[in-house]
Design a protein around this motif. Structure first.
Motif, short mmCIF file in Angstrom:
data_model
loop_
_atom_site.label_atom_id
_atom_site.label_comp_id
_atom_site.label_asym_id
_atom_site.label_seq_id
_atom_site.Cartn_x
_atom_site.Cartn_y
_atom_site.Cartn_z
N CYS A 189 41.17 14.51 24.06
CA CYS A 189 41.46 15.92 24.32
C CYS A 189 41.66 16.10 25.82
CB CYS A 189 40.30 16.78 23.82
SG CYS A 189 40.48 18.54 24.15
N LYS A 190 42.86 16.47 26.22
CA LYS A 190 43.19 16.69 27.64
C LYS A 190 43.22 18.18 27.99
CE LYS A 190 44.35 12.33 28.51
NZ LYS A 190 43.54 11.46 29.32
N LYS A 191 43.49 19.02 26.98
CA LYS A 191 43.48 20.47 27.19
C LYS A 191 43.06 21.14 25.88
CE LYS A 191 48.30 21.51 26.21
NZ LYS A 191 49.43 22.32 26.64
N ARG A 192 42.68 22.39 25.98
CA ARG A 192 42.15 23.11 24.82
C ARG A 192 43.20 23.23 23.72
NH1 ARG A 192 41.86 29.46 26.64
NH2 ARG A 192 44.07 29.85 26.34
N TYR A 193 42.73 23.22 22.48
CA TYR A 193 43.61 23.42 21.33
C TYR A 193 42.78 23.81 20.12
CZ TYR A 193 42.30 18.63 19.91
OH TYR A 193 41.61 17.50 19.55
N VAL A 194 43.47 24.26 19.07
CA VAL A 194 42.83 24.66 17.82
C VAL A 194 43.38 23.80 16.69
CG1 VAL A 194 42.65 26.53 16.11
CG2 VAL A 194 42.49 27.07 18.54
N VAL A 195 42.48 23.33 15.84
CA VAL A 195 42.88 22.73 14.57
C VAL A 195 42.61 23.81 13.52
CG1 VAL A 195 42.39 20.96 12.84
CG2 VAL A 195 42.43 20.35 15.27
N LEU A 196 43.66 24.19 12.80
CA LEU A 196 43.56 25.27 11.81
C LEU A 196 43.74 24.68 10.42
CD1 LEU A 196 43.50 28.21 10.87
CD2 LEU A 196 45.92 28.38 11.52
N LYS A 197 42.76 24.95 9.56
CA LYS A 197 42.89 24.45 8.19
C LYS A 197 42.48 25.50 7.17
CE LYS A 197 38.47 22.40 7.02
NZ LYS A 197 37.97 21.40 6.12
N GLU A 198 43.15 25.44 6.03
CA GLU A 198 42.74 26.26 4.91
C GLU A 198 41.44 25.66 4.40
OE1 GLU A 198 45.83 27.00 2.02
OE2 GLU A 198 47.33 27.06 3.60
N ASP A 199 40.47 26.52 4.09
CA ASP A 199 39.13 26.03 3.80
C ASP A 199 38.59 26.53 2.46
OD1 ASP A 199 37.17 24.30 4.88
OD2 ASP A 199 35.91 26.00 5.42
N GLY A 200 39.46 26.55 1.45
CA GLY A 200 39.01 26.92 0.11
C GLY A 200 39.14 28.41 -0.15
N SER A 201 38.70 28.81 -1.34
CA SER A 201 38.77 30.21 -1.74
C SER A 201 37.69 30.50 -2.76
CB SER A 201 40.15 30.54 -2.33
OG SER A 201 40.36 29.81 -3.51
N PRO B 274 47.65 21.15 12.53
CA PRO B 274 47.05 21.03 11.20
C PRO B 274 46.01 19.90 11.23
CG PRO B 274 49.43 20.59 11.13
CD PRO B 274 49.05 20.75 12.55
N PRO B 275 45.11 19.87 10.27
CA PRO B 275 44.09 18.81 10.24
C PRO B 275 44.72 17.43 10.18
CG PRO B 275 43.64 20.49 8.59
CD PRO B 275 44.98 20.80 9.17
N GLY B 276 44.11 16.49 10.89
CA GLY B 276 44.51 15.09 10.82
C GLY B 276 45.77 14.72 11.58
N THR B 277 46.31 15.64 12.37
CA THR B 277 47.56 15.33 13.08
C THR B 277 47.37 15.12 14.57
OG1 THR B 277 48.10 17.66 13.39
CG2 THR B 277 48.96 16.58 11.41
N LYS B 278 46.31 15.65 15.15
CA LYS B 278 46.07 15.50 16.59
C LYS B 278 45.34 14.19 16.81
CE LYS B 278 45.81 17.07 20.87
NZ LYS B 278 45.96 15.88 21.68
N ILE B 279 45.89 13.33 17.65
CA ILE B 279 45.25 12.04 17.94
C ILE B 279 45.07 11.89 19.44
CG2 ILE B 279 46.06 10.87 15.85
CD1 ILE B 279 48.29 9.64 17.53
N GLY B 280 44.14 11.05 19.81
CA GLY B 280 43.91 10.77 21.22
C GLY B 280 42.90 11.70 21.86
#
Length: 121
Positions: free
Chosen positions: A30-42, A22-28
């Motif tokens: 980037c050592k390997k690929r990942y996705v940050v997934l967030k709801e972006d309005g409607s 989720p947004p704001g939870t990954k710190i440090g």
């Protein structure tokens, strides 16, 4: 209670070997690929009792692996097409690549949508 679209999507990606945060939870760094997934309005769809909910997929890849970013994008899109269609549909919107110095990573973002009935309209 059923899983939310965010939870279903995260599970589908994780099941296919793609880390999701989720947004704001990954710190440090980037050592390997990942996705940050967030709801972006409607937004409401015309005058119907339906709305589009948007989901932003921010794809991160280590700074020295930029050449693998397009392959990562392809992998994410394949999982979404295979496991989340028709719940999530691509909008065709892709943002420019961005180098994030805080994480020492290249980032590319994709926008998807989910059409839902809004019972309160």
């Amino acid at each position: 209670m059923a899983d939310s679209v965010w939870e279903m999507t995260a599970k589908a990606l994780q099941k296919n070997g793609i880390d999701v945060f989720p947004p704001g939870t990954k710190i440090g760094e980037c050592k390997k690929r990942y996705v940050v997934l967030k709801e972006d309005g409607s937004s409401q769809i015309g005058s119907f009792s339906s709305e589009r909910q948007y989901y932003m997929f921010m794809l991160y890849i280590p700074y020295n692996e930029y050449s693998k970013l397009s392959k990562f994008e392809y992998d994410v899109k394949e999982v979404l097409a295979r496991e989340m269609y028709p719940i999530l549909m691509p909008t065709g919107q892709k943002m420019s690549d961005y180098y994030d110095d805080n994480y020492k990573a290249h980032m590319r973002s994709l926008l998807y949508r989910n059409n839902v009935r809004n019972k309160h309209l």
